[in-house]
Scaffold this motif. Structure first.
Motif, PDB file in Angstrom:
ATOM      1  N   ALA A  54       0.816  -1.211   0.000  1.00 10.03           N
ATOM      2  CA  ALA A  54       0.000   0.000   0.000  1.00 10.03           C
ATOM      3  C   ALA A  54       0.854   1.267   0.000  1.00 10.03           C
ATOM      4  O   ALA A  54       2.021   1.251   0.377  1.00 10.03           O
ATOM      5  CB  ALA A  54      -0.918  -0.001   1.219  1.00 10.03           C
ATOM      6  N   SER A  55       0.218   2.344  -0.403  1.00  7.80           N
ATOM      7  CA  SER A  55       0.818   3.677  -0.300  1.00  7.80           C
ATOM      8  C   SER A  55       0.306   4.330   0.972  1.00  7.80           C
ATOM      9  O   SER A  55      -0.691   3.882   1.543  1.00  7.80           O
ATOM     10  CB  SER A  55       0.404   4.537  -1.493  1.00  7.80           C
ATOM     11  OG  SER A  55       0.887   3.992  -2.689  1.00  7.80           O
ATOM     12  N   LEU A  56       0.958   5.376   1.396  1.00  2.00           N
ATOM     13  CA  LEU A  56       0.472   6.147   2.538  1.00  2.00           C
ATOM     14  C   LEU A  56      -0.276   7.369   2.032  1.00  2.00           C
ATOM     15  O   LEU A  56       0.052   7.906   0.966  1.00  2.00           O
ATOM     16  CB  LEU A  56       1.639   6.599   3.419  1.00  2.00           C
ATOM     17  CG  LEU A  56       2.448   5.506   4.098  1.00  2.00           C
ATOM     18  CD1 LEU A  56       3.577   6.127   4.921  1.00  2.00           C
ATOM     19  CD2 LEU A  56       1.564   4.641   4.986  1.00  2.00           C
ATOM     20  N   SER A 132      -2.414  -1.452  12.114  1.00  2.00           N
ATOM     21  CA  SER A 132      -3.287  -2.620  12.232  1.00  2.00           C
ATOM     22  C   SER A 132      -4.417  -2.588  11.203  1.00  2.00           C
ATOM     23  O   SER A 132      -5.025  -3.612  10.916  1.00  2.00           O
ATOM     24  CB  SER A 132      -3.860  -2.722  13.641  1.00  2.00           C
ATOM     25  OG  SER A 132      -4.752  -1.652  13.903  1.00  2.00           O
ATOM     26  N   LYS A 133      -4.705  -1.423  10.643  1.00  4.36           N
ATOM     27  CA  LYS A 133      -5.761  -1.293   9.635  1.00  4.36           C
ATOM     28  C   LYS A 133      -5.217  -1.407   8.209  1.00  4.36           C
ATOM     29  O   LYS A 133      -5.956  -1.281   7.256  1.00  4.36           O
ATOM     30  CB  LYS A 133      -6.492   0.031   9.815  1.00  4.36           C
ATOM     31  CG  LYS A 133      -7.255   0.094  11.120  1.00  4.36           C
ATOM     32  CD  LYS A 133      -8.015   1.375  11.274  1.00  4.36           C
ATOM     33  CE  LYS A 133      -8.759   1.361  12.595  1.00  4.36           C
ATOM     34  NZ  LYS A 133      -9.488   2.590  12.822  1.00  4.36           N
TER      35      LYS A 133
END
Length: 139
Positions: A54-56, A132-133
């Protein structure tokens, strides 16, 4: 005779040039390389590093420390690449490796070896993100 020497020399140069590349099929050793390393440096640490495809979000403040490239030479699990990325990220002082991309290609001693790349980042405020998500692993 002269043409043979030229061909041998060109072949040697080609093998040496491609053998040094992280993702070269001509390599005979595993390689971890950092591209675009940041001029800002941080101390290495022993904490776990979060590794994700994922990207932030743009709102999350971070320093991009470099792009980590990993190339393997034997058929290995994907996890081996991710662990090597995390180890290199720790050396750079990173908290996470984001935008990870893994693929398989011929290299070294196998027709299907895992390779990968990802961006090592250090978060300005670790509490700004709830790992955690997110889909990813701690290494």
């Amino acid at each position: 005779m002269q043409l043979t020497k030229i061909m041998v020399t060109l072949s040697a140069v080609l093998v040496l040039a491609t053998g040094c590349s992280t993702h070269s099929p001509m390599r005979i050793l595993n390689k971890v390389y950092v591209k675009y390393q940041s001029p800002t440096t941080y101390a290495a640490h022993t904490n776990k590093v979060f590794v994700t495809e994922a990207s932030l979000e743009n709102s999350i403040q971070r320093d991009r420390l470099g792009q980590i490239d990993v190339g393997m030479v034997v058929s290995s699990p994907k996890d081996a690449v991710l662990k090597r990325m995390a180890n290199k990220a720790r050396e750079l002082g990173a908290d996470a490796v984001i935008d990870v991309h893994i693929w398989y290609q011929p290299a070294g001693w196998s027709w299907k070896t895992p390779h990968g790349e990802g961006k090592a980042v250090r978060l300005t405020d670790r509490s700004a993100i709830d790992f955690s998500k997110m889909k990813g692993e701690w290494y």
